[in-house]
Design a protein around this motif. Structure first.
Motif, PDB file in Angstrom:
ATOM      1  N   ALA A  99      -8.317  15.679   3.454  1.00 16.88           N
ATOM      2  CA  ALA A  99      -8.371  14.581   4.419  1.00 16.88           C
ATOM      3  C   ALA A  99      -6.942  14.100   4.665  1.00 16.88           C
ATOM      4  CB  ALA A  99      -9.244  13.449   3.891  1.00 16.88           C
ATOM      5  N   THR A 100      -6.825  13.061   5.445  1.00 14.40           N
ATOM      6  CA  THR A 100      -5.531  12.462   5.761  1.00 14.40           C
ATOM      7  C   THR A 100      -5.614  10.964   5.497  1.00 14.40           C
ATOM      8  OG1 THR A 100      -5.204  14.086   7.514  1.00 14.40           O
ATOM      9  CG2 THR A 100      -3.837  12.119   7.599  1.00 14.40           C
ATOM     10  N   TRP A 101      -4.531  10.391   4.962  1.00  9.56           N
ATOM     11  CA  TRP A 101      -4.459   8.943   4.782  1.00  9.56           C
ATOM     12  C   TRP A 101      -3.422   8.380   5.749  1.00  9.56           C
ATOM     13  CZ3 TRP A 101       0.179   6.796   3.915  1.00  9.56           C
ATOM     14  CH2 TRP A 101       1.163   7.538   3.281  1.00  9.56           C
ATOM     15  N   PHE A 102      -3.588   7.105   6.085  1.00  8.60           N
ATOM     16  CA  PHE A 102      -2.599   6.366   6.865  1.00  8.60           C
ATOM     17  C   PHE A 102      -2.862   4.884   6.671  1.00  8.60           C
ATOM     18  CE2 PHE A 102      -6.192   7.210   9.592  1.00  8.60           C
ATOM     19  CZ  PHE A 102      -6.384   6.065  10.330  1.00  8.60           C
ATOM     20  N   LYS A 104       1.951   8.444   6.847  1.00  7.69           N
ATOM     21  CA  LYS A 104       0.679   9.115   6.644  1.00  7.69           C
ATOM     22  C   LYS A 104       0.898  10.320   5.740  1.00  7.69           C
ATOM     23  CE  LYS A 104       0.903  11.966  10.800  1.00  7.69           C
ATOM     24  NZ  LYS A 104       0.208  12.371  12.014  1.00  7.69           N
ATOM     25  N   GLY A 105      -0.198  10.854   5.217  1.00 14.10           N
ATOM     26  CA  GLY A 105      -0.085  11.999   4.322  1.00 14.10           C
ATOM     27  C   GLY A 105      -1.429  12.673   4.118  1.00 14.10           C
ATOM     28  N   LYS A 106      -1.407  13.708   3.312  1.00 12.66           N
ATOM     29  CA  LYS A 106      -2.601  14.506   3.033  1.00 12.66           C
ATOM     30  C   LYS A 106      -3.320  13.994   1.792  1.00 12.66           C
ATOM     31  CE  LYS A 106      -1.863  17.649   6.232  1.00 12.66           C
ATOM     32  NZ  LYS A 106      -2.720  17.828   7.362  1.00 12.66           N
ATOM     33  N   ILE A 107      -4.603  14.275   1.730  1.00 11.62           N
ATOM     34  CA  ILE A 107      -5.439  13.960   0.576  1.00 11.62           C
ATOM     35  C   ILE A 107      -6.106  15.247   0.113  1.00 11.62           C
ATOM     36  CG2 ILE A 107      -7.478  12.733  -0.269  1.00 11.62           C
ATOM     37  CD1 ILE A 107      -7.013  10.692   2.015  1.00 11.62           C
ATOM     38  N   ALA A 108      -6.060  15.501  -1.198  1.00 10.61           N
ATOM     39  CA  ALA A 108      -6.855  16.568  -1.809  1.00 10.61           C
ATOM     40  C   ALA A 108      -7.899  15.861  -2.655  1.00 10.61           C
ATOM     41  CB  ALA A 108      -5.975  17.477  -2.664  1.00 10.61           C
ATOM     42  N   GLY A 109      -9.170  16.052  -2.315  1.00  9.80           N
ATOM     43  CA  GLY A 109     -10.222  15.301  -2.982  1.00  9.80           C
ATOM     44  C   GLY A 109     -11.275  16.154  -3.647  1.00  9.80           C
ATOM     45  N   ASN A 110     -12.003  15.508  -4.556  1.00 12.36           N
ATOM     46  CA  ASN A 110     -13.134  16.122  -5.232  1.00 12.36           C
ATOM     47  C   ASN A 110     -14.223  15.054  -5.329  1.00 12.36           C
ATOM     48  OD1 ASN A 110     -14.971  16.878  -7.393  1.00 12.36           O
ATOM     49  ND2 ASN A 110     -13.525  18.502  -7.844  1.00 12.36           N
ATOM     50  N   LEU A 136       0.830  -1.206   0.000  1.00 16.20           N
ATOM     51  CA  LEU A 136       0.000   0.000   0.000  1.00 16.20           C
ATOM     52  C   LEU A 136       0.864   1.255   0.000  1.00 16.20           C
ATOM     53  CD1 LEU A 136      -2.678  -1.156   2.587  1.00 16.20           C
ATOM     54  CD2 LEU A 136      -3.097  -0.697   0.155  1.00 16.20           C
ATOM     55  N   LEU A 137       1.881   1.260   0.861  1.00 16.98           N
ATOM     56  CA  LEU A 137       2.751   2.427   0.963  1.00 16.98           C
ATOM     57  C   LEU A 137       3.610   2.632  -0.285  1.00 16.98           C
ATOM     58  CD1 LEU A 137       3.792   2.141   4.703  1.00 16.98           C
ATOM     59  CD2 LEU A 137       2.296   3.880   3.665  1.00 16.98           C
ATOM     60  N   TRP A 147     -15.653  10.671  -8.125  1.00 17.36           N
ATOM     61  CA  TRP A 147     -14.718  11.223  -7.144  1.00 17.36           C
ATOM     62  C   TRP A 147     -13.292  11.040  -7.642  1.00 17.36           C
ATOM     63  CZ3 TRP A 147     -10.991   8.023  -5.235  1.00 17.36           C
ATOM     64  CH2 TRP A 147     -11.223   6.657  -5.328  1.00 17.36           C
ATOM     65  N   ALA A 148     -12.388  11.836  -7.125  1.00 14.06           N
ATOM     66  CA  ALA A 148     -10.952  11.696  -7.384  1.00 14.06           C
ATOM     67  C   ALA A 148     -10.217  12.200  -6.154  1.00 14.06           C
ATOM     68  CB  ALA A 148     -10.539  12.487  -8.612  1.00 14.06           C
ATOM     69  N   GLN A 149      -9.107  11.534  -5.834  1.00 11.21           N
ATOM     70  CA  GLN A 149      -8.295  11.936  -4.689  1.00 11.21           C
ATOM     71  C   GLN A 149      -6.823  11.857  -5.046  1.00 11.21           C
ATOM     72  OE1 GLN A 149     -11.069  10.761  -0.907  1.00 11.21           O
ATOM     73  NE2 GLN A 149      -9.389   9.408  -1.310  1.00 11.21           N
ATOM     74  N   ALA A 150      -6.110  12.938  -4.753  1.00 12.16           N
ATOM     75  CA  ALA A 150      -4.663  12.970  -4.918  1.00 12.16           C
ATOM     76  C   ALA A 150      -4.048  12.740  -3.538  1.00 12.16           C
ATOM     77  CB  ALA A 150      -4.220  14.309  -5.484  1.00 12.16           C
ATOM     78  N   TYR A 151      -3.206  11.713  -3.444  1.00 11.41           N
ATOM     79  CA  TYR A 151      -2.590  11.334  -2.181  1.00 11.41           C
ATOM     80  C   TYR A 151      -1.187  11.916  -2.101  1.00 11.41           C
ATOM     81  CZ  TYR A 151      -6.412   8.029  -1.922  1.00 11.41           C
ATOM     82  OH  TYR A 151      -7.657   7.474  -1.885  1.00 11.41           O
ATOM     83  N   GLY A 152      -0.958  12.715  -1.062  1.00 11.66           N
ATOM     84  CA  GLY A 152       0.368  13.259  -0.842  1.00 11.66           C
ATOM     85  C   GLY A 152       1.331  12.166  -0.432  1.00 11.66           C
ATOM     86  N   LYS A 153       2.600  12.409  -0.707  1.00 11.23           N
ATOM     87  CA  LYS A 153       3.615  11.432  -0.320  1.00 11.23           C
ATOM     88  C   LYS A 153       3.819  11.457   1.184  1.00 11.23           C
ATOM     89  CE  LYS A 153       6.007  11.192  -4.666  1.00 11.23           C
ATOM     90  NZ  LYS A 153       7.279  11.019  -5.322  1.00 11.23           N
ATOM     91  N   GLY A 154       4.201  10.324   1.702  1.00 11.21           N
ATOM     92  CA  GLY A 154       4.478  10.200   3.123  1.00 11.21           C
ATOM     93  C   GLY A 154       4.939   8.792   3.418  1.00 11.21           C
TER      94      GLY A 154
END
Length: 97
Positions: A51-54, A37-43, A6-7, A27-34
């Protein structure tokens, strides 16, 4: 997919699909690198959000002010993923750009 898989796959990527909540909203989500954990920019249907992913154990998790959820993910194609919630497959698959 394992935590390691996953990572190695989702951070830095953009995923998209059709909402499993209503079966029609794109929907679409861009996952920040990390690394953990990281940030999500979604539509979601034209509405933007953050949002945040982990990763928890071997589950992909996301949380924001409005929701928190974790899924088991199985890669079914080069850029396609079947997600499972509480052991049940979701109708619409996730796709990677």
């Amino acid at each position: 997919m394992t935590k390691k898989e996953l990572l190695a796959t989702f951070p830095g990527s953009t995923l998209y699909g059709i909402s499993n909540a209503d079966g029609k909203t794109p929907w679409a989500q861009a996952y920040g690198k990390g690394r953990k954990k990281g940030k999500i920019a979604g539509n979601h249907g034209g509405d933007t959000y953050e949002a945040t992913w982990f990763v928890q154990d071997d589950l992909w998790c996301e949380e924001s002010e409005n929701y928190s959820s974790c899924w088991q993910v199985v890669q079914t194609g080069d850029k396609e993923f079947q997600v499972y919630k509480d052991g049940q497959p979701m109708k619409n698959r996730w796709k990677m750009k």
